[in-house]
Design a protein around this motif. Structure first.
Motif, mmCIF file in Angstrom:
data_model
loop_
_atom_site.group_PDB
_atom_site.id
_atom_site.type_symbol
_atom_site.label_atom_id
_atom_site.label_comp_id
_atom_site.label_asym_id
_atom_site.label_seq_id
_atom_site.Cartn_x
_atom_site.Cartn_y
_atom_site.Cartn_z
ATOM 1 N N VAL A 1 -0.013 -7.201 -5.454
ATOM 2 C CA VAL A 1 -1.129 -6.810 -4.587
ATOM 3 C C VAL A 1 -0.613 -6.067 -3.362
ATOM 4 N N GLY A 2 0.510 -6.562 -2.812
ATOM 5 C CA GLY A 2 1.120 -5.875 -1.672
ATOM 6 C C GLY A 2 1.477 -4.445 -2.012
ATOM 7 N N CYS A 3 2.074 -4.246 -3.200
ATOM 8 C CA CYS A 3 2.441 -2.898 -3.644
ATOM 9 C C CYS A 3 1.200 -2.017 -3.765
ATOM 10 N N PHE A 4 0.125 -2.586 -4.319
ATOM 11 C CA PHE A 4 -1.114 -1.830 -4.491
ATOM 12 C C PHE A 4 -1.645 -1.356 -3.145
ATOM 13 N N VAL A 5 -1.661 -2.279 -2.177
ATOM 14 C CA VAL A 5 -2.194 -1.922 -0.858
ATOM 15 C C VAL A 5 -1.315 -0.840 -0.223
ATOM 16 N N LEU A 6 0.021 -0.998 -0.357
ATOM 17 C CA LEU A 6 0.920 0.002 0.210
ATOM 18 C C LEU A 6 0.695 1.362 -0.445
ATOM 19 N N ALA A 7 0.566 1.376 -1.784
ATOM 20 C CA ALA A 7 0.346 2.640 -2.488
ATOM 21 C C ALA A 7 -0.951 3.282 -2.027
ATOM 22 N N GLY A 8 -2.012 2.470 -1.895
ATOM 23 C CA GLY A 8 -3.298 2.993 -1.445
ATOM 24 C C GLY A 8 -3.206 3.563 -0.047
ATOM 25 N N LEU A 9 -2.566 2.802 0.855
ATOM 26 C CA LEU A 9 -2.423 3.284 2.227
ATOM 27 C C LEU A 9 -1.560 4.540 2.255
ATOM 28 N N GLY A 10 -0.535 4.566 1.384
ATOM 29 C CA GLY A 10 0.319 5.754 1.300
ATOM 30 C C GLY A 10 -0.491 6.971 0.895
ATOM 31 N N ALA A 11 -1.385 6.781 -0.085
ATOM 32 C CA ALA A 11 -2.216 7.896 -0.534
ATOM 33 C C ALA A 11 -3.139 8.362 0.582
ATOM 34 N N ILE A 12 -3.702 7.392 1.330
ATOM 35 C CA ILE A 12 -4.577 7.762 2.457
ATOM 36 C C ILE A 12 -3.775 8.540 3.486
ATOM 37 N N ALA A 13 -2.554 8.063 3.776
ATOM 38 C CA ALA A 13 -1.715 8.729 4.768
ATOM 39 C C ALA A 13 -1.371 10.139 4.309
ATOM 40 N N TYR A 14 -1.058 10.284 3.022
ATOM 41 C CA TYR A 14 -0.725 11.602 2.480
ATOM 42 C C TYR A 14 -1.905 12.551 2.632
ATOM 43 N N LEU A 15 -3.096 12.053 2.238
ATOM 44 C CA LEU A 15 -4.286 12.898 2.328
ATOM 45 C C LEU A 15 -4.589 13.257 3.782
ATOM 46 N N SER A 16 -4.391 12.279 4.675
ATOM 47 C CA SER A 16 -4.742 12.516 6.073
ATOM 48 C C SER A 16 -3.764 13.468 6.738
ATOM 49 N N ILE A 17 -2.486 13.203 6.557
ATOM 50 C CA ILE A 17 -1.479 13.922 7.330
ATOM 51 C C ILE A 17 -1.083 15.219 6.637
ATOM 52 N N SER A 18 -0.701 15.108 5.387
ATOM 53 C CA SER A 18 -0.153 16.287 4.730
ATOM 54 C C SER A 18 -1.259 17.241 4.295
ATOM 55 N N VAL A 19 -2.316 16.707 3.651
ATOM 56 C CA VAL A 19 -3.383 17.569 3.155
ATOM 57 C C VAL A 19 -4.412 17.855 4.239
ATOM 58 N N GLY A 20 -4.822 16.802 4.959
ATOM 59 C CA GLY A 20 -5.883 16.969 5.949
ATOM 60 C C GLY A 20 -5.404 17.555 7.253
ATOM 61 N N GLY A 21 -4.078 17.622 7.427
ATOM 62 C CA GLY A 21 -3.543 18.241 8.627
ATOM 63 C C GLY A 21 -3.845 17.454 9.885
ATOM 64 N N LEU A 22 -3.762 16.121 9.776
ATOM 65 C CA LEU A 22 -4.091 15.273 10.923
ATOM 66 C C LEU A 22 -3.116 15.505 12.069
ATOM 67 N N SER A 23 -1.838 15.789 11.720
ATOM 68 C CA SER A 23 -0.832 15.927 12.767
ATOM 69 C C SER A 23 -1.057 17.187 13.593
ATOM 70 N N TYR A 24 -1.810 18.159 13.031
ATOM 71 C CA TYR A 24 -2.004 19.420 13.728
ATOM 72 C C TYR A 24 -3.049 19.330 14.807
ATOM 73 N N GLY A 25 -2.853 20.050 15.879
ATOM 74 C CA GLY A 25 -3.873 20.163 16.911
ATOM 75 C C GLY A 25 -4.105 18.887 17.682
ATOM 76 N N GLY A 26 -3.099 18.077 17.780
ATOM 77 C CA GLY A 26 -3.226 16.884 18.589
ATOM 78 C C GLY A 26 -3.259 17.262 20.062
ATOM 79 N N PRO A 27 -3.515 16.316 20.935
ATOM 80 C CA PRO A 27 -3.558 16.627 22.368
ATOM 81 C C PRO A 27 -2.194 17.125 22.838
ATOM 82 N N GLY A 28 -2.218 18.029 23.799
ATOM 83 C CA GLY A 28 -0.966 18.566 24.298
ATOM 84 C C GLY A 28 -0.540 19.812 23.569
#
Lengths: 260, 274, 157
Positions: free
Chosen positions: C11-38
């Protein structure tokens, strides 16, 4: 059937619908109260996440890859007519993230985990296990229903994110590997089209809502099923039907309201 | 808890007063009144569909009557909320017809579960308590088995062990003998009598098994549905002996009909008497 | 409910994989890191944006360095385009911005041609040299007018 009888029939269905809706609302409130009040049942919740999430993993990953591949193929064949095949990444990514990921994941999870949840709880009703719990002064909503409903809600965004990731990978495979689009073009088209707040966050919100819906409907149908084997099978079937229709209706409502 | 049956005779533990009960359109009881004495083995008899099991479910508060009052250990359960009922239910043990053990847990976990929920015993004390109850019902080496791996008779005994795990003052048994072979019937019967005599627990059981009822019951309540001459549900109560000598034609009809009911039951009676 | 190390681990692995996918979509695909303050916020005004959208990329020499944050109409009825660029960049004051298209019908984006000045733009400054979007339809229209004006006017009505 005369017109009066038909109207009567309609009225009966309307009343029953409102009655069910009212009971569902009370049921949802009971689940929330059970979750908010002690005891916190971590072990049962982990088991429920295992049943709902982990056991759905394979079907989600395989389906995600397949959907991504076919989207890429169809998208390429259409885009190439307009000479816009460099936008393939955007087409695949946006379709998956905004629409197909959450919706297909929820539909698959309904068939895989929602029906199983309804059947399990229905069987517990039929074999008096839930009455047994109540006689032991344990609230079956607290012990059985709430952890399963919560697990479904929590697992859905995770499953959806995995579905999308595998879909993007499948799309990349076909677009870059088979159709010969440049890998960098695919990824940059994907990245420039997808926005975190509008697309990714909205996608997760959709999945969360769908998870809550499926969890609620599956547990409600199981909990209120008739204590017979026919009752259990009716609960399972109606879970799949009602949850699937609700997912598609809510998908439209969420899209219309928040533009996700 | 009353250990001597005589002293317990005066003490009413469970009482129903003018209870009306219906499931949808189907009226089960109308104006049913009956009482069960503390420290005794009471049996509820009645034809199929007479609502015998419903009496137990009413006592446990699992279903609520349309009218009337039900007193359990001094409290009117019809006036209590589901939460307040939990206090009453801790004094009750219920043995369901199918056992109703949680089928995802082992037998050990099933018995340990109520202790984990309602007591702060440590693991060693829980293990001791569980094994004491399992020994009492004559089950050994079943700790790691799932309920589905037990035979019908063993399942009933495990369910009985769970029903007494929290030291209840009243044990309710729903059809403890149905579908069992004669040896198992005799065994469960002896267990129930033992539990009653050793621990002084009030036992209310529902059965259509006349032979064992007449052997073990100290008090019998026979449910008779309303008919043209008798409005409302009648409960004829008394000792087995009193019932046998009753001149009420309906009681006589019930007892003789049920006794002649098929070879299987006759075989039970024969086996039970040997 | 008992502990089951294997189940908990899975179950721990599943949650990590899911969170990893969310992080990938957010940061790499969704460009969350771009355009931050500053980030380095600049703006430019154009006569014609021609279908440029917020979140369109800003590139220098074909490399993405930021994105369009908003497009508004200023008081002179010109389009004001706000840009959010990587703050580590040094943009000379004589840099020019142009709206270009990827492919013939592809998405619009902004391309920056860096100038040679030794002074750099500060956050909030304007990129003053701009080149508006080329509208394909207008180009075609002009082409038709220039080559075949008279018949088009009489027969078109």
């Amino acid at each position: 059937m005369g017109p009066a009888a038909a109207v009567q029939e309609l009225g009966w269905y309307a009343l029953r619908f409102v009655d069910q809706l009212g009971k569902l609302t009370v049921f949802a409130a009971q689940i929330l109260r059970a979750l908010a009040s002690p005891p916190v049942r971590v072990r049962v919740f982990v088991q429920a996440v295992f049943d709902v999430g982990v056991l759905s993993l394979i079907i989600i990953c395989v389906s995600g890859t397949a959907v991504g591949m076919v989207l890429s193929l169809q998208g390429y064949n259409t885009l190439v007519r307009f000479g816009a095949e460099q936008s393939l990444g955007a087409v695949v990514g946006l379709s998956l993230i905004r629409e197909l990921g959450p919706v297909l994941t929820a539909l698959l999870a309904t068939g895989r985990a929602g029906s199983a949840t309804a059947a399990e709880i229905g069987t517990m009703v039929a074999t008096e296990q839930l009455d047994g719990l109540r006689m032991m002064a344990v609230d079956p909503i607290d012990l059985v229903v709430a952890p399963k409903a919560l697990a479904m809600t929590v697992a859905m965004p995770l499953l959806s994110a995995l579905f999308i990731t595998f879909g993007l990978f499948g799309g990349y495979l076909v677009g870059v590997g088979l159709m010969g689009i440049d890998g960098g073009t695919y990824m940059s088209s994907l990245q420039s089209a997808v926005d975190f707040r509008d697309d990714v966050l909205g996608s997760l919100l959709k999945a969360l809502v769908f998870g809550g819906l499926v969890g609620l409907i599956a547990t409600f149908r199981g909990f209120t099923s008739a204590p017979t084997s026919a009752g259990v099978s009716a609960a399972t079937t109606s879970t799949v039907v009602v949850a699937s229709v609700c997912i598609l209706l809510f998908d439209y409502v969420i899209t219309a309201l928040w533009g996700v | 808890m009353n250990l001597t049956p005589d002293a317990a005779g005066a003490d009413v533990h469970v009482a129903l007063e003018r209870v009306d009960m219906a499931f949808g359109d189907r009226q089960v009881f109308r104006g049913l009144s009956c009482a069960f004495a503390a420290g005794k083995v009471s049996v509820i008899l009645g034809g199929s569909g007479s609502g015998k099991s419903t009496v137990l479910r009413l006592i446990g508060g699992l279903v609520r009557p349309q009218a009337g009052h039900i007193f359990v250990a001094g409290e009117d359960v019809t006036c209590l909320s589901e939460r307040q009922l939990y206090g009453v239910r801790k004094k009750l043990g219920m043995m369901f017809q199918g056992g109703a053990l949680l089928d995802s847990l082992t037998i050990y976990e099933n018995l340990a579960f109520p202790l984990r929920e309602h007591t702060s015993l440590d693991e060693r004390a829980i293990a001791a308590a569980v094994h004491r109850r399992l020994d009492a019902v004559g089950l050994t080496d079943v700790d790691r088995l799932l309920p589905s791996q037990l035979s019908g008779g063993m399942l009933r005994r495990a369910a009985l062990a769970r029903a007494i795990i929290l030291d209840p003052v009243i044990v309710l048994c729903d059809e403890p003998f149905s579908g069992l072979d004669p040896v198992s019937v005799k065994r469960i019967e002896n267990l129930l009598v033992q539990i009653n005599q050793r621990l002084g627990i009030t036992i209310v059981l529902v059965s259509h098994h006349i032979a064992s009822t007449m052997r073990m019951a100290e008090h019998v309540v026979l449910l008779l549905q309303s008919d043209d001459h008798h409005p409302g549900t009648t409960a004829v109560a008394g000792s087995p002996e009193e019932l046998r000598q009753s001149s009420d034609p309906r009681v006589v009809a019930f007892l003789t009909d049920e006794c002649d009911d098929g070879d299987a039951r006759a075989a039970d009676v024969a086996a039970g008497n040997t | 409910m008992t502990r089951s190390p294997l189940r908990d681990f899975i179950v721990g692995c599943f949650v990590l994989a899911g969170l990893g996918a969310i992080a990938y979509l957010s940061i790499s695909v969704g460009g969350l890191s771009y355009g931050g303050p500053g980030g380095l916020n600049l703006y430019a005004t154009f006569d014609q944006t021609g279908g440029l959208k917020p979140r369109a990329p800003v590139v220098i020499a074909g490399v993405k360095v930021g994105q369009v944050t908003s497009i508004t109409l200023d008081q002179n009825a010109r389009a004001r385009v706000d840009l959010d660029l990587d703050k580590s960049l040094k943009i000379p004051t004589d840099t020019s911005a142009s709206i270009v298209t990827s492919g013939i019908l592809g998405d619009r984006y902004i391309s920056l041609q860096l100038g040679g000045e030794s002074e750099y733009l500060k956050p909030g400054d304007e990129i003053s040299f701009t080149e508006s979007a080329v509208i394909l339809e207008r180009l075609i229209g002009k082409l038709i007018h220039n080559t075949d004006t008279a018949p088009a006017k009489t027969e078109g009505q």
